[in-house]
Design an enzyme around this catalytic site. Structure first.
Site, PDB file in Angstrom:
ATOM      1  N   HIS A  83       0.806  -1.224   0.000  1.00 44.88           N
ATOM      2  CA  HIS A  83       0.000   0.000   0.000  1.00 44.88           C
ATOM      3  C   HIS A  83       0.841   1.277   0.000  1.00 44.88           C
ATOM      4  O   HIS A  83       0.308   2.364  -0.180  1.00 44.88           O
ATOM      5  CB  HIS A  83      -0.982   0.000   1.184  1.00 44.88           C
ATOM      6  CG  HIS A  83      -0.408   0.466   2.479  1.00 44.88           C
ATOM      7  ND1 HIS A  83      -0.011  -0.404   3.478  1.00 44.88           N
ATOM      8  CD2 HIS A  83      -0.161   1.712   2.955  1.00 44.88           C
ATOM      9  CE1 HIS A  83       0.441   0.301   4.501  1.00 44.88           C
ATOM     10  NE2 HIS A  83       0.365   1.578   4.213  1.00 44.88           N
ATOM     11  N   GLU A  99      20.138   5.254   6.911  1.00 44.02           N
ATOM     12  CA  GLU A  99      19.506   6.485   7.381  1.00 44.02           C
ATOM     13  C   GLU A  99      19.255   6.421   8.890  1.00 44.02           C
ATOM     14  O   GLU A  99      18.935   5.375   9.427  1.00 44.02           O
ATOM     15  CB  GLU A  99      18.180   6.688   6.642  1.00 44.02           C
ATOM     16  CG  GLU A  99      17.348   7.883   7.115  1.00 44.02           C
ATOM     17  CD  GLU A  99      17.996   9.216   6.805  1.00 44.02           C
ATOM     18  OE1 GLU A  99      18.972   9.546   7.501  1.00 44.02           O
ATOM     19  OE2 GLU A  99      17.544   9.904   5.877  1.00 44.02           O
ATOM     20  N   GLU A 109      25.064   6.894   4.848  1.00 41.46           N
ATOM     21  CA  GLU A 109      23.882   6.691   4.014  1.00 41.46           C
ATOM     22  C   GLU A 109      24.249   6.228   2.603  1.00 41.46           C
ATOM     23  O   GLU A 109      25.264   6.637   2.040  1.00 41.46           O
ATOM     24  CB  GLU A 109      23.081   7.993   3.919  1.00 41.46           C
ATOM     25  CG  GLU A 109      22.550   8.473   5.262  1.00 41.46           C
ATOM     26  CD  GLU A 109      21.981   9.879   5.194  1.00 41.46           C
ATOM     27  OE1 GLU A 109      21.640  10.410   6.266  1.00 41.46           O
ATOM     28  OE2 GLU A 109      21.898  10.438   4.073  1.00 41.46           O
ATOM     29  N   ASP A 131      -0.690  -7.441   2.064  1.00 39.27           N
ATOM     30  CA  ASP A 131      -0.035  -6.129   2.025  1.00 39.27           C
ATOM     31  C   ASP A 131       1.471  -6.310   2.177  1.00 39.27           C
ATOM     32  O   ASP A 131       2.047  -6.072   3.237  1.00 39.27           O
ATOM     33  CB  ASP A 131      -0.599  -5.239   3.140  1.00 39.27           C
ATOM     34  CG  ASP A 131      -0.156  -3.786   3.002  1.00 39.27           C
ATOM     35  OD1 ASP A 131       0.376  -3.427   1.927  1.00 39.27           O
ATOM     36  OD2 ASP A 131      -0.344  -3.021   3.962  1.00 39.27           O
ATOM     37  N   SER A 239       4.308   2.748   8.140  1.00 40.82           N
ATOM     38  CA  SER A 239       3.949   1.678   7.202  1.00 40.82           C
ATOM     39  C   SER A 239       5.175   1.059   6.547  1.00 40.82           C
ATOM     40  O   SER A 239       6.139   1.744   6.214  1.00 40.82           O
ATOM     41  CB  SER A 239       3.039   2.238   6.107  1.00 40.82           C
ATOM     42  OG  SER A 239       1.780   2.579   6.605  1.00 40.82           O
TER      43      SER A 239
END
Length: 298
Positions: A83, A99, A109, A131, A239
């Site tokens: 998603h 990061e 990084e 998902d 997420s």
């Protein structure tokens, strides 16, 4: 005190086993705006979680916008949530490894374009089942103290019981909002997370269906509830990030992927995770499977 997290080993056979267990196809990408998701968490030391991936979109040639977390699972593939991606074009997104603080550029990084975006063809925008997504980096990552692949929990099926992990041994990681209406965290944070029994997960999401956007976790779905102490929650921006648990070998293993939660966040209810142990399950071509798993012995 800096967390003592050893450089993770990539569980290649486990990845292979999980791929074989599943029998679902994949598409180029799926649509759906990120809404899921650290509220009440704590700061995480730089380099403590070297597999953590920072996924961003590129609205213009000279700007980026953070959208989701993810987990590096070998030197060129990142595990995250379907998603997170609103459009199917890999060139619109990028990945940063190593990061820690979004406002501080560090020599640790590594930035990557995305050469392939593999999302689950059966991802359901209503229920958020399936998902899960794989992102291929444009080149192999340089493995070091700050960038290293994650361990993946042993493969299983949705009927398997949730693992019995000692209290305080599992964490969710992310740069998400630190209050329900606040800004996203500048630095990577961690949140102690507990597995909620399946029956209680169904009960919570059923009774509070409106708060979960009518997404109820029931039956044999590859989802589970992660629960927190009062005043703590995942939120917007978390997420795609991992829920990791420390096993008896003192290594951390990825068990879940942050999928969604209540709207707004911080309502004293569990968040919903994709169960990574039985949903790294794409019917990939032999060539792509070898690329992900890193072995020709299939």
């Amino acid at each position: 005190m800096k967390e003592q997290v050893h450089s993770p080993r990539t569980m290649l056979l486990n990845v292979l086993g999980v791929f074989i267990l599943c029998a679902h196809a994949v598409s180029g990408a799926s649509m759906g705006a990120p809404e899921a998701r650290i509220i009440g968490g704590s700061a995480s030391a730089e380099g403590a979680w070297p597999f953590m991936a920072y996924i961003y979109e590129k609205p213009t040639e000279h700007s980026i916008h953070f959208i989701c977390g993810g987990s590096l699972i070998n030197n060129q593939w990142v595990l995250t949530a379907t998603h997170c991606f609103e459009t199917p074009s890999p060139h619109l997104y990028g990945v940063r490894l190593g990061e820690y603080s979004k406002s501080v550029t560090s020599a640790n990084e590594q930035n990557f374009n995305i050469s392939r975006l593999v999302t689950h063809a059966r991802f359901d925008r209503v229920t958020y089942v399936f998902d899960i997504a794989l992102v291929k980096l444009s080149r192999a990552a340089t493995i070091n103290q700050y960038v290293s692949p994650a361990n993946l929990a042993a493969p299983g099926r949705c009927t398997d019981p949730l693992p019995n992990i000692a209290a305080g041994q599992c964490y969710t990681l992310g740069w998400g909002q630190t209050t329900a209406s606040g800004n996203a965290s500048d630095s990577l944070r961690k949140l102690v997370t507990y597995f909620l029994p399946k029956q209680l997960c169904t009960q919570y999401t059923t009774v509070n269906a409106a708060k979960y956007g009518s997404r109820i976790v029931s039956g044999c779905r590859a989802q589970f509830c992660g629960f927190y102490n009062f005043g703590k929650d995942t939120c917007e921006g978390d997420s795609g990030g991992p829920m990791v648990c420390r096993h008896s070998d003192n290594q951390y293993y990825v068990h879940g992927i942050v999928s969604y939660g209540t709207t707004p966040c911080d309502q004293g209810l569990p968040a919903i995770y994709t169960r990574a142990t039985n949903l790294i399950c794409f019917r990939l071509s032999r060539r792509l499977l070898i690329a992900v798993v890193g072995s020709a012995e299939i």
